[in-house]
Design a protein around this motif. Structure first.
Motif, PDB file in Angstrom:
ATOM      1  N   GLU A 101     125.066 -23.386  22.299  1.00  0.00           N
ATOM      2  CA  GLU A 101     123.348 -22.991  21.511  1.00  0.00           C
ATOM      3  C   GLU A 101     122.483 -22.862  22.600  1.00  0.00           C
ATOM      4  N   THR A 114     121.797 -28.237  21.489  1.00  0.00           N
ATOM      5  CA  THR A 114     122.325 -28.783  20.786  1.00  0.00           C
ATOM      6  C   THR A 114     123.696 -29.400  20.437  1.00  0.00           C
ATOM      7  N   VAL A 118     117.616 -24.336  22.870  1.00  0.00           N
ATOM      8  CA  VAL A 118     117.440 -24.108  22.050  1.00  0.00           C
ATOM      9  C   VAL A 118     116.010 -24.502  22.824  1.00  0.00           C
ATOM     10  N   GLN A 138     125.810 -30.381  19.106  1.00  0.00           N
ATOM     11  CA  GLN A 138     127.177 -29.868  19.026  1.00  0.00           C
ATOM     12  C   GLN A 138     127.358 -29.728  20.423  1.00  0.00           C
ATOM     13  N   SER A 139     126.546 -28.408  20.625  1.00  0.00           N
ATOM     14  CA  SER A 139     126.610 -28.003  22.207  1.00  0.00           C
ATOM     15  C   SER A 139     126.853 -29.004  23.443  1.00  0.00           C
TER      16      SER A 139
END
Ligand code: ARG
Length: 296
Positions: free
Chosen positions: A186, A215, A188, A217-218
């Motif tokens: 993702e 992000t 951002v 997590q990515s």
């Protein structure tokens, strides 16, 4: 019921995936009508009507020479009047490299209405050469080809960006058929609106990224996929698209010149940096990675 996907379920070990031969052929699109006519990313805002076309043509030809000098075959798509962004040939399709059967590409469903007419032009070129084409046609599913997807070097793993142009659901669309798992990432930061503006895989172990584009997590997924992540400074990633370089052979990194800190990191990691000037194309928010399509 817990519908969340846990982090460990998203993890893929790239080196455990089947191997993929190195690229031999790229497609480039003639820059004859390249221009900045509308604004669909922040880089374009200051540059409407401001392209020097002769200079752009020289820069494009020099990039083509670099590819040929490295031993790649460069196919050329003829320009089409009115399609000012067609030169960014990474965006209209994704050649999926099926394990069996004819060469196949997924056609994009571009986010920007201004760019949709580019897709049939690329589709006709591929079709005339025997490619099988599949389409993503849903109104709410956008996909921008290799602007947002890329391969793990030498492996059957795909990284797929989403958030600005491509929508997350593109990777679960029935026609997104690729013989490789996708690691969805993702994005951002609107200045890094395609995956290829913030991620450049270099070899099986190494990728160049701009961490601020992802992000947390990515970013963790990227850390799990590449033991060595080189982090480009934000100012060079945004101002010179220093992560939009291309390493076609796990050795040479073709990139916009002048990104001295990024390019030093890449050199220190053992790669040979080949600097080119794409300054006219930077005005439109594109550089090396966007100006070619990996056909294999
Ligand atoms: N002006 C183009 C756009 O905003 C630039 C595309 C650059 N391509 C890329 N793969 N990042 O769509």
């Amino acid at each position: 019921m817990n519908t969340e996907t846990s982090f460990s379920e998203l993890l893929i070990d790239p080196l455990a995936q089947p191997s993929r031969p190195p690229s031999t052929t790229v497609l480039m699109a003639e820059p004859t009508y390249f221009d900045v006519e509308y604004v669909i990313n922040p880089h374009m805002a200051e540059h409407v009507g401001g392209v020097d076309r002769d200079r752009a043509s020289r820069q494009w030809a020099a990039l083509k020479d670099v590819y040929e000098g490295l031993g790649l075959v460069v196919e050329v798509l003829p320009a089409e009047p009115g399609l000012v962004d067609l030169v960014f040939i990474a965006n209209q399709s994704f050649p999926t490299q099926p394990i069996e059967g004819p060469p196949t590409a997924i056609l994009s469903n571009m986010h920007a209405p201004q760019r949709r007419a580019e897709v049939p032009v690329v589709a006709r070129w591929l079709e005339a050469r025997g490619w099988r084409l599949v389409s993503i046609e849903d109104e709410d599913t956008h996909f921008e080809g290799m602007g947002d997807v890329n391969w793990h070097p030498g492996r059957r793993v795909v990284y797929g960006g989403f958030g600005w142009r491509t929508t997350r659901n593109a990777y679960s669309h029935r026609n997104y058929e690729v013989d490789a798992p996708v690691v969805a990432l993702e994005l951002v930061d609107t200045r890094m609106y395609h995956l290829d503006t913030c991620f450049s895989p270099l070899d099986e172990h190494t990728a160049l990224i701009c961490a601020e584009a992802f992000t947390p997590q990515s970013l963790a997924l990227l850390e799990a996929s590449f033991p060595r992540l080189l982090r480009a400074p934000l100012d060079e990633a945004v101002g010179l698209l220093s992560c939009n370089g291309h390493c076609p052979d796990q050795r040479h990194f073709i990139v916009q010149r002048g990104a001295s800190r990024t390019n030093q990191l890449v050199r220190e990691a053992g790669f040979e940096v080949v600097e080119v000037d794409t300054s006219e194309f930077l005005k439109s928010g594109g550089s090396v990675q966007c100006m070619k399509l990996m056909l294999d």
